[in-house]
Design a protein around this motif. Sequence first.
Motif, PDB file in Angstrom:
ATOM      1  N   GLY A   9       0.846  -1.209   0.000  1.00 31.66           N
ATOM      2  CA  GLY A   9       0.000   0.000   0.000  1.00 31.66           C
ATOM      3  C   GLY A   9       0.868   1.241   0.000  1.00 31.66           C
ATOM      4  N   ALA A  10       0.498   2.188  -0.859  1.00 34.06           N
ATOM      5  CA  ALA A  10       1.291   3.416  -0.940  1.00 34.06           C
ATOM      6  C   ALA A  10       0.388   4.642  -0.799  1.00 34.06           C
ATOM      7  N   GLY A  11      -0.716   4.474  -0.076  1.00 38.98           N
ATOM      8  CA  GLY A  11      -1.613   5.607   0.186  1.00 38.98           C
ATOM      9  C   GLY A  11      -1.102   6.374   1.403  1.00 38.98           C
ATOM     10  N   ALA A  53      -1.592   6.047   4.704  1.00 40.42           N
ATOM     11  CA  ALA A  53      -1.035   5.276   5.824  1.00 40.42           C
ATOM     12  C   ALA A  53       0.283   4.643   5.403  1.00 40.42           C
ATOM     13  N   GLY A  54       0.348   4.150   4.152  1.00 40.16           N
ATOM     14  CA  GLY A  54       1.578   3.543   3.651  1.00 40.16           C
ATOM     15  C   GLY A  54       2.733   4.541   3.670  1.00 40.16           C
ATOM     16  N   ARG A  55       2.461   5.752   3.275  1.00 42.33           N
ATOM     17  CA  ARG A  55       3.506   6.776   3.265  1.00 42.33           C
ATOM     18  C   ARG A  55       4.062   6.976   4.667  1.00 42.33           C
ATOM     19  N   ALA A  56       3.155   7.039   5.656  1.00 41.24           N
ATOM     20  CA  ALA A  56       3.605   7.250   7.042  1.00 41.24           C
ATOM     21  C   ALA A  56       4.510   6.096   7.483  1.00 41.24           C
ATOM     22  N   MET A  57       4.146   4.874   7.113  1.00 41.46           N
ATOM     23  CA  MET A  57       4.936   3.700   7.527  1.00 41.46           C
ATOM     24  C   MET A  57       6.286   3.683   6.821  1.00 41.46           C
ATOM     25  N   ALA A  58       6.267   4.004   5.525  1.00 43.72           N
ATOM     26  CA  ALA A  58       7.527   3.989   4.767  1.00 43.72           C
ATOM     27  C   ALA A  58       8.514   5.009   5.353  1.00 43.72           C
ATOM     28  N   PHE A  59       8.027   6.199   5.642  1.00 42.09           N
ATOM     29  CA  PHE A  59       8.912   7.223   6.205  1.00 42.09           C
ATOM     30  C   PHE A  59       9.393   6.832   7.604  1.00 42.09           C
ATOM     31  N   GLY A  60       8.489   6.244   8.391  1.00 46.02           N
ATOM     32  CA  GLY A  60       8.867   5.809   9.748  1.00 46.02           C
ATOM     33  C   GLY A  60       9.925   4.726   9.692  1.00 46.02           C
ATOM     34  N   ALA A  61       9.741   3.732   8.823  1.00 47.42           N
ATOM     35  CA  ALA A  61      10.690   2.623   8.718  1.00 47.42           C
ATOM     36  C   ALA A  61      12.053   3.138   8.261  1.00 47.42           C
ATOM     37  N   LYS A  62      12.010   4.011   7.295  1.00 50.03           N
ATOM     38  CA  LYS A  62      13.257   4.596   6.771  1.00 50.03           C
ATOM     39  C   LYS A  62      13.990   5.363   7.889  1.00 50.03           C
ATOM     40  N   SER A  63      13.213   6.128   8.673  1.00 50.68           N
ATOM     41  CA  SER A  63      13.856   6.931   9.729  1.00 50.68           C
ATOM     42  C   SER A  63      14.529   6.035  10.779  1.00 50.68           C
ATOM     43  N   ARG A  64      14.111   4.767  10.857  1.00 46.19           N
ATOM     44  CA  ARG A  64      14.736   3.844  11.823  1.00 46.19           C
ATOM     45  C   ARG A  64      15.829   3.003  11.177  1.00 46.19           C
ATOM     46  N   GLY A  65      16.149   3.311   9.937  1.00 38.48           N
ATOM     47  CA  GLY A  65      17.264   2.608   9.291  1.00 38.48           C
ATOM     48  C   GLY A  65      16.879   1.318   8.596  1.00 38.48           C
ATOM     49  N   ILE A  91       8.363  -1.664  -1.586  1.00 34.87           N
ATOM     50  CA  ILE A  91       6.933  -1.289  -1.638  1.00 34.87           C
ATOM     51  C   ILE A  91       6.197  -2.024  -2.769  1.00 34.87           C
ATOM     52  N   PHE A  92       5.040  -2.579  -2.388  1.00 34.47           N
ATOM     53  CA  PHE A  92       4.127  -3.180  -3.356  1.00 34.47           C
ATOM     54  C   PHE A  92       2.823  -2.392  -3.315  1.00 34.47           C
ATOM     55  N   ASN A  93       2.350  -2.022  -4.482  1.00 36.04           N
ATOM     56  CA  ASN A  93       1.077  -1.295  -4.527  1.00 36.04           C
ATOM     57  C   ASN A  93       0.407  -1.584  -5.859  1.00 36.04           C
ATOM     58  N   ARG A  94      -0.913  -1.701  -5.847  1.00 29.49           N
ATOM     59  CA  ARG A  94      -1.615  -2.036  -7.103  1.00 29.49           C
ATOM     60  C   ARG A  94      -1.259  -1.029  -8.192  1.00 29.49           C
ATOM     61  N   ASN A  95      -1.272   0.254  -7.798  1.00 32.72           N
ATOM     62  CA  ASN A  95      -0.864   1.287  -8.749  1.00 32.72           C
ATOM     63  C   ASN A  95       0.668   1.421  -8.642  1.00 32.72           C
ATOM     64  N   PHE A  96       1.331   0.897  -9.649  1.00 31.91           N
ATOM     65  CA  PHE A  96       2.789   0.797  -9.579  1.00 31.91           C
ATOM     66  C   PHE A  96       3.458   2.175  -9.574  1.00 31.91           C
ATOM     67  N   GLU A  97       2.853   3.117 -10.278  1.00 33.11           N
ATOM     68  CA  GLU A  97       3.435   4.464 -10.335  1.00 33.11           C
ATOM     69  C   GLU A  97       3.524   5.070  -8.935  1.00 33.11           C
ATOM     70  N   ARG A  98       2.476   4.832  -8.164  1.00 31.30           N
ATOM     71  CA  ARG A  98       2.477   5.373  -6.786  1.00 31.30           C
ATOM     72  C   ARG A  98       3.551   4.671  -5.953  1.00 31.30           C
ATOM     73  N   ALA A  99       3.697   3.381  -6.170  1.00 27.56           N
ATOM     74  CA  ALA A  99       4.728   2.630  -5.431  1.00 27.56           C
ATOM     75  C   ALA A  99       6.099   3.209  -5.757  1.00 27.56           C
ATOM     76  N   LYS A 100       6.322   3.490  -7.051  1.00 30.59           N
ATOM     77  CA  LYS A 100       7.632   4.011  -7.470  1.00 30.59           C
ATOM     78  C   LYS A 100       7.890   5.388  -6.862  1.00 30.59           C
ATOM     79  N   ALA A 101       6.840   6.218  -6.840  1.00 28.59           N
ATOM     80  CA  ALA A 101       7.007   7.572  -6.298  1.00 28.59           C
ATOM     81  C   ALA A 101       7.375   7.513  -4.804  1.00 28.59           C
ATOM     82  N   LEU A 102       6.682   6.632  -4.064  1.00 27.27           N
ATOM     83  CA  LEU A 102       6.985   6.527  -2.634  1.00 27.27           C
ATOM     84  C   LEU A 102       8.380   5.924  -2.432  1.00 27.27           C
ATOM     85  N   ALA A 103       8.712   4.913  -3.218  1.00 25.17           N
ATOM     86  CA  ALA A 103      10.031   4.274  -3.084  1.00 25.17           C
ATOM     87  C   ALA A 103      11.130   5.304  -3.299  1.00 25.17           C
ATOM     88  N   SER A 104      10.935   6.161  -4.269  1.00 24.42           N
ATOM     89  CA  SER A 104      12.010   7.138  -4.519  1.00 24.42           C
ATOM     90  C   SER A 104      12.083   8.157  -3.375  1.00 24.42           C
TER      91      SER A 104
END
Length: 532
Positions: free
Chosen positions: A388-390, A392-404, A409-422
């Motif tokens: 998920g890259a909506g 809530a997903g964004r909050a989790m991705a940033f939190g996980a990254k901040s902890r090293g 990321i897997f998301n049905r809409n791949f473009e959104r997954a790519k944007a969050l991954a970057s």
Amino acid sequence: MILFYIRVILAMGFTSDLLICTTLDCETKEEMLAAIDKAKEEGANLVELCIDSMSFSHISEVEHLLRLRTLPSIVSFRSNLLKGRECSGKKTGLQVLRLAVELDVEFVEIEYEMATEELISELMSRRSNTKIIISTYLQNGGGGCGSGTLCKEKLGNLVICLQSTGADVIKIVVDVAYITDVAPLFHLLAHSQVPLIARAVGDRGLISQLLGPKYGASVVWGSLGDKPVPGLPPLLSITQFYKLEHMNPDTKVFGVISNPVGHSKGPFLHNPAFRHTSYNGIYVPLLVDNIKEFFRVYSCSDFAGFSVGIPHKEAAVGCCDEVDPLAKSIGAVNTIIRRPSDGKLIGYNTDCDACITAIEEALRERRITNGQASHTSPIAGKLFVLVGAGGAGRAMAFGAKSRGARVVIFNRNFERAKALASAVSGEALPYECLDTYCAEKGMILANASAVGMQPNADQTPVPKEALRSYELVFDAVYTPRNTRLLQEAAEAGAIVVSGVEMFIRQALGQFKLFTGGLAPEDFMRQTVLEKF
Ligand SMILES: O=C1C[C@@](O)(C(=O)O)C[C@@H](O)[C@@H]1O
């Protein structure tokens, strides 16, 4: 305002408290009487008896019902339901209304279309204490004022027409298309010079009941038992959670802006917490289609704070006048408060911390049990697999990254997954690969999608066989509490962290922001454990 409120209740024939009403459509006298008893048990102190719903062969059955009723009642006979019924017809309707007046029933309700001068003066001359309600129903926001919008002028004119009939109480029911269509009804209630019932119906109309008393409504409607009625709170929720009888014009309004919103347990957590801390607030579900429009319409300072749920967390950023740096970097807001000093909307994100600390705590517990305690985050260096890259997903991705962590990321809409991954220097992979993904052992899986949420509780984002590669599985879905994903993860031997834990933590953060005071953590945890 308070004086006016008291005056309305007096004018309606009752001397105390808010009237909590439910509409009863039953076929027989016996069913009606049983339903009245049930309504009473669930906290109603008024019932609306739709006599047109009954099949009766003789008016004496209605007479029995009215004599035996155990709650104050509104007797109505809707003309649009007359067609095809054995006992139907205008004549029967009039007979019922006359009978109700003779038996001194508290209220009779007549549709404006049927309310001739002769009928009203006849009923008035026969009555002792019965109050006459004249009602009208508007379809789809009243029409004629633009799509789905209910204009104040039209409502004002309607009030004048209804009032000119000489009614004791006037009632306007509007089938609303948007939550914003309810605002004119609040305006009407707050400014009405006559006893008025103004109700919105339809699932976007729920707040007309939950917030009505703040604007002077003296009657609210609830649904009986566990049969949901769109736009009506269950009677039991009115008496147990919302406690609308305590509402007054100073009550601050909070709510969860979401679509869908029915799954949210926020009202059952925040309302008891407000009361526990003696805070004069109410927290309601807000079924919002367009968040910008919502804030444009509900702009007064009494609409004091909001949780933001799916799918509005990202759009919410653009609605705020200021955004806290963490929420800004995440690009998602799940909490908005209206700053009392200047009315500006300030956005925050309490999801990020809530999710990451819940996962960290569970991992730490396992490490301690295994004698591996450490001061660094147990997420550091781990592969954090996010679905998920909506918002809530964004909050989790940033939190996980901040902890090293390393984030995938897997998301049905791949473009959104790519944007969050970057944005988090992570990796996006096609959704189809999720089922077989196994880059290494001991990964963390976090579901930030709505897959598995009620009513689709039989679904799961990752099949059971793939769960063996994960040390910990977290599911942001909290309805149901034990999702299929969590059940299967536990069977596969993973540590499981429920979305309920994240829900509690994000709500604790919100309570602090809403009230400016400390959240009653033990009480809120206990409430969740007992009531959910
Ligand atoms: O995601 C969630 C859940 C929620 O939307 C709810 O009440 O369901 C409330 C939000 O504040 C939170 O971020």
